[in-house]
Design a protein around this motif. Structure first.
Motif, PDB file in Angstrom:
ATOM      1  N   MET A   1     -17.482  86.749   2.826  1.00 58.41           N
ATOM      2  CA  MET A   1     -16.613  86.786   1.676  1.00 58.41           C
ATOM      3  C   MET A   1     -15.429  85.666   1.651  1.00 58.41           C
ATOM      4  SD  MET A   1     -14.211  89.682  -0.059  1.00 58.41           S
ATOM      5  CE  MET A   1     -13.434  89.851   1.863  1.00 58.41           C
ATOM      6  N   ALA A   2     -14.754  85.826   3.055  1.00 62.43           N
ATOM      7  CA  ALA A   2     -13.777  85.006   3.371  1.00 62.43           C
ATOM      8  C   ALA A   2     -14.148  83.459   3.306  1.00 62.43           C
ATOM      9  CB  ALA A   2     -13.104  85.120   4.628  1.00 62.43           C
ATOM     10  N   LYS A   3     -15.205  82.900   3.793  1.00 63.22           N
ATOM     11  CA  LYS A   3     -15.743  81.769   3.648  1.00 63.22           C
ATOM     12  C   LYS A   3     -16.037  81.294   2.074  1.00 63.22           C
ATOM     13  CE  LYS A   3     -17.648  81.192   8.119  1.00 63.22           C
ATOM     14  NZ  LYS A   3     -16.573  80.258   8.619  1.00 63.22           N
ATOM     15  N   THR A   4     -16.362  82.192   1.416  1.00 62.80           N
ATOM     16  CA  THR A   4     -16.907  81.915  -0.042  1.00 62.80           C
ATOM     17  C   THR A   4     -15.466  81.699  -0.893  1.00 62.80           C
ATOM     18  OG1 THR A   4     -18.668  83.579   0.000  1.00 62.80           O
ATOM     19  CG2 THR A   4     -17.812  82.911  -2.205  1.00 62.80           C
ATOM     20  N   MET A   5     -14.546  82.495  -0.340  1.00 65.85           N
ATOM     21  CA  MET A   5     -12.921  82.275  -0.995  1.00 65.85           C
ATOM     22  C   MET A   5     -12.297  81.318  -0.327  1.00 65.85           C
ATOM     23  SD  MET A   5     -12.305  86.254  -1.992  1.00 65.85           S
ATOM     24  CE  MET A   5     -11.215  85.856  -3.090  1.00 65.85           C
ATOM     25  N   GLU A   6     -12.882  80.464   0.682  1.00 66.25           N
ATOM     26  CA  GLU A   6     -11.900  79.458   1.424  1.00 66.25           C
ATOM     27  C   GLU A   6     -10.795  79.768   2.322  1.00 66.25           C
ATOM     28  OE1 GLU A   6     -11.352  76.173  -1.223  1.00 66.25           O
ATOM     29  OE2 GLU A   6     -13.328  75.430  -1.407  1.00 66.25           O
ATOM     30  N   MET A   7     -11.226  81.163   2.902  1.00 66.96           N
ATOM     31  CA  MET A   7     -10.214  81.770   3.660  1.00 66.96           C
ATOM     32  C   MET A   7     -10.773  81.869   5.249  1.00 66.96           C
ATOM     33  SD  MET A   7      -9.101  84.878   1.421  1.00 66.96           S
ATOM     34  CE  MET A   7      -8.243  84.676  -0.179  1.00 66.96           C
ATOM     35  N   LYS A   8      -9.784  81.704   6.091  1.00 64.96           N
ATOM     36  CA  LYS A   8      -9.739  81.719   7.501  1.00 64.96           C
ATOM     37  C   LYS A   8      -9.892  83.161   8.047  1.00 64.96           C
ATOM     38  CE  LYS A   8     -10.402  77.537   8.237  1.00 64.96           C
ATOM     39  NZ  LYS A   8      -9.402  76.448   8.978  1.00 64.96           N
ATOM     40  N   THR A   9     -10.625  83.543   8.724  1.00 66.84           N
ATOM     41  CA  THR A   9     -10.836  85.126   9.465  1.00 66.84           C
ATOM     42  C   THR A   9     -10.013  85.165  10.785  1.00 66.84           C
ATOM     43  OG1 THR A   9     -12.983  84.781   9.956  1.00 66.84           O
ATOM     44  CG2 THR A   9     -12.319  85.783   8.021  1.00 66.84           C
ATOM     45  N   ILE A  10      -9.685  86.150  11.186  1.00 68.31           N
ATOM     46  CA  ILE A  10      -9.141  86.520  12.532  1.00 68.31           C
ATOM     47  C   ILE A  10      -9.325  87.758  12.701  1.00 68.31           C
ATOM     48  CG2 ILE A  10      -6.858  86.500  13.910  1.00 68.31           C
ATOM     49  CD1 ILE A  10      -5.652  84.655  11.877  1.00 68.31           C
ATOM     50  N   ALA A  11     -10.203  88.006  14.064  1.00 71.85           N
ATOM     51  CA  ALA A  11     -10.327  89.134  14.437  1.00 71.85           C
ATOM     52  C   ALA A  11      -9.493  89.837  15.631  1.00 71.85           C
ATOM     53  CB  ALA A  11     -11.728  89.253  15.140  1.00 71.85           C
ATOM     54  N   GLU A  12      -8.726  90.909  15.315  1.00 78.09           N
ATOM     55  CA  GLU A  12      -7.843  91.473  16.430  1.00 78.09           C
ATOM     56  C   GLU A  12      -8.669  92.570  17.366  1.00 78.09           C
ATOM     57  OE1 GLU A  12      -3.932  92.195  13.656  1.00 78.09           O
ATOM     58  OE2 GLU A  12      -5.439  93.724  13.017  1.00 78.09           O
ATOM     59  N   PHE A  13      -7.767  92.715  18.220  1.00 82.21           N
ATOM     60  CA  PHE A  13      -8.321  93.709  19.275  1.00 82.21           C
ATOM     61  C   PHE A  13      -9.392  93.182  19.979  1.00 82.21           C
ATOM     62  CE2 PHE A  13      -6.291  97.720  17.218  1.00 82.21           C
ATOM     63  CZ  PHE A  13      -5.091  97.063  17.154  1.00 82.21           C
ATOM     64  N   VAL A  14      -9.531  92.164  20.506  1.00 80.58           N
ATOM     65  CA  VAL A  14     -10.761  91.462  21.215  1.00 80.58           C
ATOM     66  C   VAL A  14     -10.490  91.758  22.533  1.00 80.58           C
ATOM     67  CG1 VAL A  14     -12.228  89.342  21.459  1.00 80.58           C
ATOM     68  CG2 VAL A  14     -11.285  89.638  19.269  1.00 80.58           C
ATOM     69  N   GLN A  15     -11.706  92.206  23.192  1.00 77.98           N
ATOM     70  CA  GLN A  15     -11.147  92.741  24.566  1.00 77.98           C
ATOM     71  C   GLN A  15     -12.292  91.968  25.499  1.00 77.98           C
ATOM     72  OE1 GLN A  15      -8.884  94.976  25.256  1.00 77.98           O
ATOM     73  NE2 GLN A  15      -8.591  95.220  23.387  1.00 77.98           N
ATOM     74  N   ASN A  16     -13.401  91.225  25.170  1.00 83.05           N
ATOM     75  CA  ASN A  16     -14.250  90.581  26.273  1.00 83.05           C
ATOM     76  C   ASN A  16     -14.832  89.664  25.654  1.00 83.05           C
ATOM     77  OD1 ASN A  16     -16.639  91.988  24.644  1.00 83.05           O
ATOM     78  ND2 ASN A  16     -15.621  93.694  25.824  1.00 83.05           N
ATOM     79  N   GLN A  17     -15.807  89.025  26.340  1.00 83.84           N
ATOM     80  CA  GLN A  17     -16.475  87.763  26.076  1.00 83.84           C
ATOM     81  C   GLN A  17     -17.585  88.077  25.126  1.00 83.84           C
ATOM     82  OE1 GLN A  17     -15.565  84.388  26.828  1.00 83.84           O
ATOM     83  NE2 GLN A  17     -17.122  83.991  25.064  1.00 83.84           N
ATOM     84  N   ASP A  18     -18.250  89.345  25.470  1.00 83.88           N
ATOM     85  CA  ASP A  18     -19.336  89.574  24.336  1.00 83.88           C
ATOM     86  C   ASP A  18     -18.952  90.077  23.241  1.00 83.88           C
ATOM     87  OD1 ASP A  18     -21.084  89.629  26.676  1.00 83.88           O
ATOM     88  OD2 ASP A  18     -20.987  91.825  27.109  1.00 83.88           O
ATOM     89  N   THR A  19     -17.756  90.427  22.909  1.00 81.85           N
ATOM     90  CA  THR A  19     -17.263  90.674  21.557  1.00 81.85           C
ATOM     91  C   THR A  19     -16.927  89.250  20.848  1.00 81.85           C
ATOM     92  OG1 THR A  19     -16.298  92.571  22.213  1.00 81.85           O
ATOM     93  CG2 THR A  19     -15.243  91.676  20.199  1.00 81.85           C
TER      94      THR A  19
ATOM     95  N   ILE B   1      -8.073  87.980  25.247  1.00 81.30           N
ATOM     96  CA  ILE B   1      -7.760  86.574  24.839  1.00 81.30           C
ATOM     97  C   ILE B   1      -6.361  86.082  25.712  1.00 81.30           C
ATOM     98  CG2 ILE B   1      -7.427  84.789  23.088  1.00 81.30           C
ATOM     99  CD1 ILE B   1     -10.160  86.180  23.212  1.00 81.30           C
ATOM    100  N   ALA B   2      -5.426  86.714  25.416  1.00 78.96           N
ATOM    101  CA  ALA B   2      -4.002  86.322  26.070  1.00 78.96           C
ATOM    102  C   ALA B   2      -3.216  87.818  25.968  1.00 78.96           C
ATOM    103  CB  ALA B   2      -3.512  85.204  25.462  1.00 78.96           C
ATOM    104  N   THR B   3      -2.517  88.061  26.847  1.00 78.62           N
ATOM    105  CA  THR B   3      -1.415  89.191  26.691  1.00 78.62           C
ATOM    106  C   THR B   3      -0.131  88.642  26.335  1.00 78.62           C
ATOM    107  OG1 THR B   3      -0.524  88.463  29.151  1.00 78.62           O
ATOM    108  CG2 THR B   3      -2.269  90.446  28.776  1.00 78.62           C
TER     109      THR B   3
END
Length: 634
Positions: free
Chosen positions: A583-601, A618-620
């Motif tokens: 939906m964000a790409k359709t509306m020309e918006m960028k997405t940011i995912a929070e609480f990412v803990q590992n490379q698999d995610t 990612i970074a503390t």
């Protein structure tokens, strides 16, 4: 009068005698005492005269006619004046007999004047409701006949049943004295103040009651609570204080409208009244907050009533315009005893218990206990508020940052960071989880937000080499984003510096925007006109997310971390994140995912089309003062 000149002396005598009798009659009617005296005096002198001067008689009667006409005119003027008054005016003698009334009086009593003249004035005996200081008319007469107990006026308002209608009458009794200061009667003025009294009653009701629910308001409830507190201390009694905070009220109010919200408040007020005793006190103390004062109760009774309220509210059927809503409430309680703290602390206890109940899940309850560490910590929040004020004044906060990485570094050349806040406490740095509840509860969010904004702007101004390479995200609370004064201060602060506005991205929570969408949209538009970017934080956590998204012109969507944490194991979370990214790409918006803990995610998010990732994987967080060292600023 010229025909008297042709009369014989005897006929003239009879004519003059008739006039004398007429004047005496008028005297008895209190109209022309002075005129009668003058005529008698004139006749006495005439009787000794042998000569009857017809011209003198003619002149005398002409003068008499003028005087009589003047008296009649004055009398009619007085009567017309009294009749012109809207107030009913009654004249009584010293015994309370009515001797004169005006037209307004006959209209008030709906009777003829003749039926009132000579009657005893007994309107006060018709009173069906009178104040404690009301004085009966018979008692007024008795006081007025006792010189040492006289006063100028006796005034009161009472209700009477008149003409099959209950009227509010304002009565003023004034004594009348002759020139020898002898009491000879009263002047009674009656005013129909029914409309004014109803207005006063309505204003008194509005001063003490909530207009929507008809329950007591906070002002009146605090009075009753104060009395109960003194009663418990003085008489060693125990009462209960409940604080009720409705769940999902904002959702219903925003989606179904204010009319539905008001109806829900009335329904909830009805449930509360029916669940407690008639002697207990119920009040609406805020937008979706209620309070109950339970007299003479024990712990078991308080717990039973809270459970009953939760059950009844959960079963409350509420639908509006075809929509069915589930109702609930979080309830906190504390006991009022002879050893209770001051009222301010007592209310904090109930507030802290309500806060715990809400955190434990919807439609729950909690009784305050001195042995509960979490409750005691919440009760200390006012002290946190004092510490926060001190930190604002003395720069007791510290700014940290956390890096946000782009998954496609080829398309995104700028570095992104989010500004975080810490509170210095000796050698320790406290996270917002510790002090933020107090900031929110005591409405200090706009002050803390502006401290963060102004210090970030000041820091960023020092590094021109970053102005076109950096995007700095700053969180704004719901109170701030809907506060015109706050937005104006932010814009004025930015005018002091030269860095471009598009280097700053203000993050607002989705639920804060939904709280007052119209105001939030206006404030966001003001920020975007200058060039600031907007990110919608915690996206997916609130209600009606997708329908409200199109109302806000955001450039970034931060996907709520609760969906990201379990994305590797939860199909529903995986589907939700995918839907948001698409939906964000359709509306020309960028997405940011929070609480990412590992490379698999990270790999899964990259496959789903998410643009940025953020989290401890990612970074503390690091001090903003050390940003130069980490990113090699020259």
């Amino acid at each position: 009068m010229f025909f008297l000149a042709s009369m014989s002396p005897f006929q003239a005598f009879l004519a003059v005698g008739g006039v004398v009798l007429t004047s005496l009659y008028l005297y008895r009617r209190q109209i022309s005492w002075q005129l009668s005296q003058r005529i008698v005096s004139a006749l006495k002198s005439d009787s000794t005269s042998r000569k009857r001067d017809s011209s003198w008689i003619t002149a005398f009667f002409c003068h008499f006619e003028r005087k009589l006409n003047n008296l009649i005119f004055e009398r009619d003027s007085y009567i017309s004046t009294l009749d012109a008054l809207k107030e009913a005016v009654i004249r009584t003698d010293a015994h309370g007999k009515i001797v004169a009334v005006n037209q307004a009086c006959t209209q008030l009593f709906n009777c003829e004047e003749s039926s009132l003249i000579g009657a005893d004035y007994d309107l006060c005996q018709r009173a069906i409701e009178a104040p404690e200081d009301h004085v009966d008319f018979a008692d007024i007469l008795e006081k007025l006949n006792q010189y040492e107990r006289r006063q100028k006026h006796y005034k009161s308002i009472f209700h009477v049943d008149m003409n099959n209608a209950v009227l509010a009458i304002e009565r003023q009794v004034s004594p009348i004295y002759d020139k020898y200061q002898t009491f000879i009667g009263t002047a009674v003025v009656l005013r129909d103040v029914t409309k004014a009294e109803k207005l006063r009653q309505r204003l008194r009701f509005q001063a003490n009651h909530d207009n929507v629910t008809r329950l007591f308001n906070r002002y009146k409830f605090d009075q009753r609570l104060t009395d109960a507190w003194h009663d418990a201390i003085d008489n060693d009694l125990q009462h209960g204080l409940l604080q009720i905070d409705m769940d999902r009220f904002k959702l219903i109010n925003d989606n179904a409208g204010h009319a539905a919200g008001d109806q829900l408040l009335r329904d909830v007020a009805g449930v509360i009244r029916q669940s407690v005793r008639d002697t207990d006190v119920c009040a609406r103390t805020g937008g979706d907050e209620f309070a109950v004062l339970l007299y003479d109760v024990d712990v078991e009774s308080v717990q039973t009533i809270m459970n009953k309220l939760n059950t009844e509210l959960k079963l409350l059927p509420f639908s509006y315009a075809g929509q069915v809503f589930e109702i609930g409430a979080s309830i906190g309680a504390t006991l009022i005893t002879s050893s209770s703290p001051p009222l301010t602390e007592l209310k904090r206890q109930a507030d802290a218990a309500c806060f715990i109940a809400k955190n434990n899940g919807i439609n729950g309850n909690q009784l305050f206990s001195q042995n509960d560490d979490q409750l005691m910590s919440l009760q200390q929040e006012p002290r946190w508020a004092a510490r926060i004020h001190k930190a604002l004044e003395n720069d007791g906060f510290s700014l940290f940052y956390q890096a946000i990485h782009a998954l496609d570094s080829d398309q995104e050349q700028k570095q992104h960071i989010e500004i975080l806040l810490r509170l210095r406490s000796g050698e320790q740095l406290l996270s917002p989880n510790v002090f933020l509840p107090a900031v929110e509860r005591f409405r200090l969010t706009d002050k803390v937000d502006f401290w963060v904004v102004s210090r970030t702007f000041e820091w960023f101004q020092q590094y021109p080499e970053l102005w076109h390479k950096q995007v700095i995200a700053i969180n704004l609370s719901g109170d701030s984003i809907t506060n015109e004064g706050f937005i104006s201060k932010v814009l004025a602060c930015h005018q002091q510096y030269q860095f471009p506005a598009d280097a700053i991205c203000f993050e607002i929570t989705e639920t804060a925007a939904i709280g007052d969408m119209q105001k939030a949209r206006q404030m966001v538009d003001r920020l975007r006109e200058v060039g600031f970017n907007i990110a919608l934080d915690d996206f997916g956590k609130g209600f009606s997310t997708f329908s409200y998204l199109k109302s806000l012109p955001a450039q970034y969507i931060k996907i709520d971390g609760s969906y990201v944490e379990e994305i590797l194991t939860s199909e529903s979370d995986h589907s939700i994140v995918k839907a948001i990214a698409t939906m964000a790409k359709t509306m020309e918006m960028k997405t940011i995912a929070e609480f990412v803990q590992n490379q698999d995610t990270i790999n899964v998010l990259n496959e789903l089309g998410v643009d940025f990732v953020q989290g401890y994987g990612i970074a503390t967080p690091k001090p903003l003062a050390n940003y130069k060292e980490h990113y090699h600023i020259h």
